[in-house]
Structure formats: C-alpha cells, structure tokens
Design a protein around this motif. Structure first.
Motif, mmCIF file in Angstrom:
data_model
loop_
_atom_site.group_PDB
_atom_site.id
_atom_site.type_symbol
_atom_site.label_atom_id
_atom_site.label_comp_id
_atom_site.label_asym_id
_atom_site.label_seq_id
_atom_site.Cartn_x
_atom_site.Cartn_y
_atom_site.Cartn_z
ATOM 1 N N SER A 305 -7.069 0.330 -3.852
ATOM 2 C CA SER A 305 -7.151 -0.382 -2.577
ATOM 3 C C SER A 305 -7.247 -1.888 -2.762
ATOM 4 C CB SER A 305 -8.344 0.136 -1.769
ATOM 5 O OG SER A 305 -8.150 1.490 -1.397
ATOM 6 N N GLN A 308 -3.859 -3.308 -3.226
ATOM 7 C CA GLN A 308 -3.135 -3.351 -1.953
ATOM 8 C C GLN A 308 -3.559 -4.568 -1.128
ATOM 9 O OE1 GLN A 308 -3.838 0.399 0.065
ATOM 10 N NE2 GLN A 308 -3.826 1.474 -1.886
ATOM 11 N N ASN A 320 5.399 -5.871 4.085
ATOM 12 C CA ASN A 320 5.076 -4.572 3.487
ATOM 13 C C ASN A 320 5.425 -3.437 4.453
ATOM 14 O OD1 ASN A 320 3.942 -3.002 1.353
ATOM 15 N ND2 ASN A 320 2.007 -2.863 2.465
ATOM 16 N N ASP A 337 0.742 4.414 -0.940
ATOM 17 C CA ASP A 337 0.158 3.108 -1.236
ATOM 18 C C ASP A 337 -0.401 2.448 0.023
ATOM 19 O OD1 ASP A 337 -0.528 1.182 -3.151
ATOM 20 O OD2 ASP A 337 1.200 -0.064 -2.645
ATOM 21 N N TYR A 338 -1.472 3.018 0.522
ATOM 22 C CA TYR A 338 -2.233 2.419 1.615
ATOM 23 C C TYR A 338 -3.683 2.848 1.430
ATOM 24 C CZ TYR A 338 -1.993 7.021 3.926
ATOM 25 O OH TYR A 338 -2.102 8.350 4.226
ATOM 26 N N ASP A 339 -4.575 2.186 2.130
ATOM 27 C CA ASP A 339 -6.009 2.363 1.897
ATOM 28 C C ASP A 339 -6.474 3.746 2.338
ATOM 29 O OD1 ASP A 339 -8.612 1.645 1.217
ATOM 30 O OD2 ASP A 339 -9.034 0.849 3.221
ATOM 31 N N THR A 343 -7.136 6.232 -2.865
ATOM 32 C CA THR A 343 -6.902 4.957 -3.553
ATOM 33 C C THR A 343 -8.199 4.179 -3.763
ATOM 34 O OG1 THR A 343 -6.415 3.793 -1.473
ATOM 35 C CG2 THR A 343 -4.558 4.800 -2.643
#
Length: 422
Positions: A305, A308, A320, A337-339, A343
C-alpha cells in the motif's frame, strides 16, 4: 620475409584450435539447453535464466508450445508453470522476464504470433512500465531470437561460454581455484551482459536529466500531495473518486521496503510520462487477439500500500485510474494493485514490489477461474482460495460500479475492470 610452410600451417592450426575452444565448451556445457546432449547437473534454471531471461525461454518454449502464455516482468514470472501444473493445467507457459519492458513484451508477442497457435494470452502490465524510459527502453528479445535460431552463433558465442563457466564454477567451486588468474574475455559483443547491469543501475543514473525530455520543468521539492476536496472529485476522478481514497497508513517498514518506497518510488513517478508508442503496441496485441479469437486478460500485479501511495504523492491518481479505463476497453483487467488488507499485509510480500510464493499460487488460481471458469481445474482453484477472491462469478462480487460503459466488479482484495456491451 615469407613464413615457412610448416610454420604457416602450425599457426593456422593453432588459430583454428583456439577458435574451436568456445564451440567445444558450448557444445558440452550448453548453458541454455540448445542441444541437451550432456547432463552435468548444472543450475541452469537459476543462473542461465537470470543471466539472459529471453534467451533461455526462446530456446525452451519451442519444445513446449503451450497454448496459454503469460507475458510480463518479474511479477508475472512469479506465476510459475508449476503452480498451474498443481491445478492440473499443463498447457500454460510462463514467458515473462525479470525486468521486462513493454518493448520486450511486444517482441515476444510477435514471436508467438508468427510461430504458434494461441488460445489465451495473459499480459501483466503495471503502469510504471508504460514509460518508454523505463529500464532505459532495453530490449533483449531480438538478440535472444537471433541466438536461438542460429546454432553457429550460439556455439561460437563467448557470452554463452561465460555463462557456462559461471554454471561450472557454481557446481564445482574447485575449478575457479584451478584456473585462478585465467580470465575468459569476450571477443564479440554480448549486449545481454550489459542488460543485467541495468537491474542495479544507480538512482542517480535513473534520474539523469539527459534521460528526460521535459527537463526544462523544475522538479518540485517534496511530494505532490493533492487534497481530497469534495471526496476526491478535485483529482479528476469524478464518480470514481471513492474507489481511490487517500491511503493513510503509518508504520515502520523493514529497511528494504522503506528504501524501495522512498527511493525507487520517487524514481518511478517523479518524471513519469506514458508513452504513446508503447500504448500503440498494447493496442496491437489486443487487436490481434480479438481478430484471432485469442482470449486476452490484462493483469495489474499488487505492490504494498505504501508503494501505491507514491502514485498520488506525485499527482498521478487520475492517470492511474485512466490507465485501467483504457486497458479495459481492450480486454478485461484483473487488478490487484489498490489498497486492500492483502496489500497492507507485509507477510504477503518479499519486498515492496514482489509478492511471495503462496500469494502467487492464489493469483494463478484466480486467473485460471477467470479464463476457464467452468473447468474442473477452476473448481479445484476455488477450493484453495485465501486472501484474494476475484469477482469471477456473481457470488464473488462485493460491490459494483458503472459509469458509461466502464464497469467495476469488486471482490476480496481483487477488482475486475471491463467494458460492458452497452
């Protein structure tokens, strides 16, 4: 003064013998398994592969010719063939390279297009690889194809011989002591050796203004953190703002993770510029896949995170999101690939960029369910789910959102972006 015939003949013979040394050595050691005549129990899958990823795979793949192929960088490479085999799929080949650029992905695609019949193509494509300056724009694939298709060039290559020597000294360390002081130097160019060095290029070199085509612009000091006014709509996200909230996380990272987030994160995004040339390559891959009934899936692999968050630090949140929007027009996008809780859990990662072996197995399982949801193998993958559950079927979907034709399906630590038929 003329050389005597005997002396001349001896000189020619010695020259010929010297020229045959790398040929004989490469025939026996065969660093990249071109002939596989002699098994010396060498660690080729580790040393040879990492010395020149594309060359090893260009020689290996024709023996397999799997109909499902994975392209990408080291994160895609982590989705190893054996994880697919564990689920009963032997028709998958991982054609990803450590440090791969889009140039390399594209040239590998063209090789596949011209040589095999594909059923499914999985392309791992993180946003940071879409800058033409990423990894210096390197491309090891043309050299790999040339050596793989040219036995004479392969067996006379000093680069191949040097890799073979590394294999031997790794397997038999006493050899290095026996020839201490003897240096094997190349007499022909081998750009692959230089490409390996790119992996450890200094941050100062990466930030060299000579590499930047917008150096007239002064780099602002400190991170570019944009305020989340009006629930983030001020960042150009519109109705998608709530899906990209500010990442607020405060913790001490392990030393390697912290260095990557701080130093590498700045190098990734400080002067990031998405390349139209690279985008045209991605579009060509998608168009060919559609025209030839090849199932195409894009994968955006996860980072921690904090990594990111560096995207928003440099004002690229909207870019993005737009990247996913554009990709999903071409094919479904599986986005990790996101919070998410996944992650944020450092146990899932070996560093700030790379996930571990168990997460890799889970990602393989989710990809398998996506590309072949009704198969027995997909059923096995469903039984082995863990921290990642992608929205493959309706029961997996936790929420949805649609704006015009762009549709988002969200699962557990996994999103699927796609364009509806409307």
């Amino acid at each position: 003064m003329r050389l005597k015939p005997k002396l001349y003949t001896a000189a020619i013979a010695l020259t010929a013998l010297a020229a045959l040394v790398p040929v004989a050595f490469n025939l026996v050691v065969d660093a990249y398994d071109h002939n596989r005549w002699v098994d010396l129990d060498l660690n080729k899958e580790e040393i040879s592969v990492k010395t020149h990823y594309p060359l090893y795979k260009m020689i290996e793949y024709p023996r397999i010719k799997a109909s499902t192929v994975i392209l990408g960088d080291s994160r895609a490479r982590a989705l190893q063939d054996r994880y697919w085999h564990e689920l009963g799929r032997d028709d998958v080949y991982n054609f990803a390279y450590g440090g791969a650029t889009v140039y390399e992905i594209y040239d590998t695609f063209r090789y596949l297009r011209d040589n095999v019949t594909l059923d499914t193509l999985i392309v791992s494509l993180p946003l940071r690889s879409m800058d033409a300056r990423f990894k210096g724009g390197m491309n090891r694939v043309p050299e790999a194809i040339a050596l793989a298709d040219d036995p004479f060039g392969y067996y006379t290559s000093w680069f191949v011989a040097r890799t073979g020597w590394s294999l031997l000294t790794d397997r038999y360390p006493a050899l290095e002591d026996m020839v201490d002081g003897l240096s094997i130097q190349p007499v022909q160019s081998a750009s692959a050796a230089e490409f390996v060095a790119v992996e450890t290029i200094s941050v100062e070199a990466l930030l060299d203004p000579a590499l930047c085509d917008e150096c007239a612009l002064k780099t602002p000091e400190g991170p570019l953190i944009l305020p989340a006014i009006h629930h983030g709509r001020g960042r150009g996200l519109g109705s998608w703002a709530s899906y990209w909230p500010n990442i607020t996380i405060d913790r001490d990272l392990p030393r390697l993770f912290a260095k990557q987030v701080g130093t590498n994160g700045a190098a990734d995004w400080r002067r990031f510029k998405q390349s139209n040339e690279l985008w045209a390559m991605v579009e060509e891959i998608a168009a060919w896949s559609a025209n030839n009934e090849v199932k195409l899936v894009f994968l955006i692999p996860p980072t921690i995170s904090e990594m990111q968050r560096r995207i928003s630090d440099f004002g690229l949140t909207a870019a993005n999101h737009k990247f996913r929007d554009r990709l999903s027009e071409l094919a479904p996008v599986l986005d990790l690939d996101y919070d998410t809780p996944f992650t944020r859990n450092l146990e899932n990662f070996t560093d700030a960029y790379h996930f571990g072996s168990e997460p890799a197995r889970k990602i393989v399982g989710e990809l398998l369910q996506l590309i072949d949801p009704s198969s027995e193998e997909a059923g096995t993958a469903r039984e082995r789910r863990g921290a990642i559950v992608c929205p493959v079927i309706d029961d997996d979907v936790t929420q949805t959102h649609q704006d015009d034709s762009l549709e988002l399906l969200e699962g557990k630590s996994c999103r699927l972006w796609r364009y509806s038929n409307g």
